[in-house]
Design a protein around this motif. Structure first.
Motif, short mmCIF file in Angstrom:
data_model
loop_
_atom_site.label_atom_id
_atom_site.label_comp_id
_atom_site.label_asym_id
_atom_site.label_seq_id
_atom_site.Cartn_x
_atom_site.Cartn_y
_atom_site.Cartn_z
N HIS A 144 0.83 -1.21 0.00
CA HIS A 144 0.00 0.00 0.00
C HIS A 144 0.86 1.26 0.00
CE1 HIS A 144 -3.58 2.38 0.43
NE2 HIS A 144 -3.06 2.98 1.48
N SER A 145 2.01 1.21 0.67
CA SER A 145 2.88 2.39 0.68
C SER A 145 3.34 2.72 -0.73
CB SER A 145 4.09 2.15 1.60
OG SER A 145 4.82 1.01 1.18
N ASN A 146 3.65 1.71 -1.53
CA ASN A 146 4.04 1.96 -2.92
C ASN A 146 2.88 2.55 -3.72
OD1 ASN A 146 6.58 1.06 -2.40
ND2 ASN A 146 6.43 -0.80 -3.62
N TYR A 147 1.67 2.07 -3.46
CA TYR A 147 0.49 2.63 -4.12
C TYR A 147 0.39 4.13 -3.85
CZ TYR A 147 -4.34 3.97 -4.87
OH TYR A 147 -5.48 4.64 -5.27
N LEU A 148 0.59 4.54 -2.60
CA LEU A 148 0.52 5.96 -2.26
C LEU A 148 1.64 6.75 -2.94
CD1 LEU A 148 -0.39 5.67 1.52
CD2 LEU A 148 -1.90 6.35 -0.35
N ILE A 149 2.83 6.17 -3.02
CA ILE A 149 3.94 6.84 -3.70
C ILE A 149 3.62 6.99 -5.19
CG2 ILE A 149 6.37 6.59 -4.37
CD1 ILE A 149 6.75 5.27 -1.53
#
Length: 173
Positions: A43-48
């Motif tokens: 999910h952190s990559n999705y936000l990035i």
């Protein structure tokens, strides 16, 4: 990779990076003006990805005010990050500030659109990495503290993110 793609494809307008990771491949194609679809399980990559490749407009002043609030906050929320990661991956003080900032953004996410929220979380992630007690990954931490700088999300980091996002939009249009 770029040479192989150019050699074997023609008139590609959309590229799907199904294992997006750091976003380097998607960035390469976005710079060529292609529409990119990026996928990753984290999910952190999705936000990035939303920060750097998203299409939603964002309010620079609103994000600037939020970053000021984040920098002034401490002791906010349940202090989970401080209790679990303080004096390990981060100093106790930095763990408190990072956890407080993240909790404040989460508690106030209704103020921001999806991309503004993503920009704030990305800023916290990138800022946290600057003060971590690791050697580049979080499966271990240094037993002896080397890095004791204070966590502070400088407007400079936010401005860099905004400029990168803006320049990518300019290249695409």
């Amino acid at each position: 990779m770029q040479k192989v793609v150019h050699k074997h494809t023609r008139k590609v307008k959309t590229v799907a990076d199904i294992f997006g990771g750091t976003g380097v491949v998607a960035d390469m194609f976005a710079k060529e003006g292609k529409q990119v679809i990026v996928n990753d399980i984290l999910h952190s990559n999705y936000l990035i990805y939303q920060t750097f490749f998203g299409n939603e407009a964002f309010n620079v002043k609103l994000i600037g005010k939020a970053l000021k609030r984040i920098n002034d906050i401490q002791g906010y929320g349940d202090e989970y990050l401080k209790k679990v990661y303080g004096n390990k991956y981060f100093s106790l003080d930095n763990a408190d500030k990072i956890g407080s900032a993240r909790q404040w953004v989460e508690d106030n996410k209704n103020i921001f659109n999806d991309r503004e929220y993503a920009i704030l979380v990305t800023s916290i992630i990138y800022g946290s990495d600057k003060v971590s007690n690791t050697v580049g990954h979080y499966d271990a931490y240094r037993k002896k503290w080397i890095l004791l700088q204070k966590y502070h999300l400088k407007c400079r980091l936010f401005i860099i993110i905004v400029v990168v996002v803006y320049l990518k939009k300019m290249q695409i249009s």
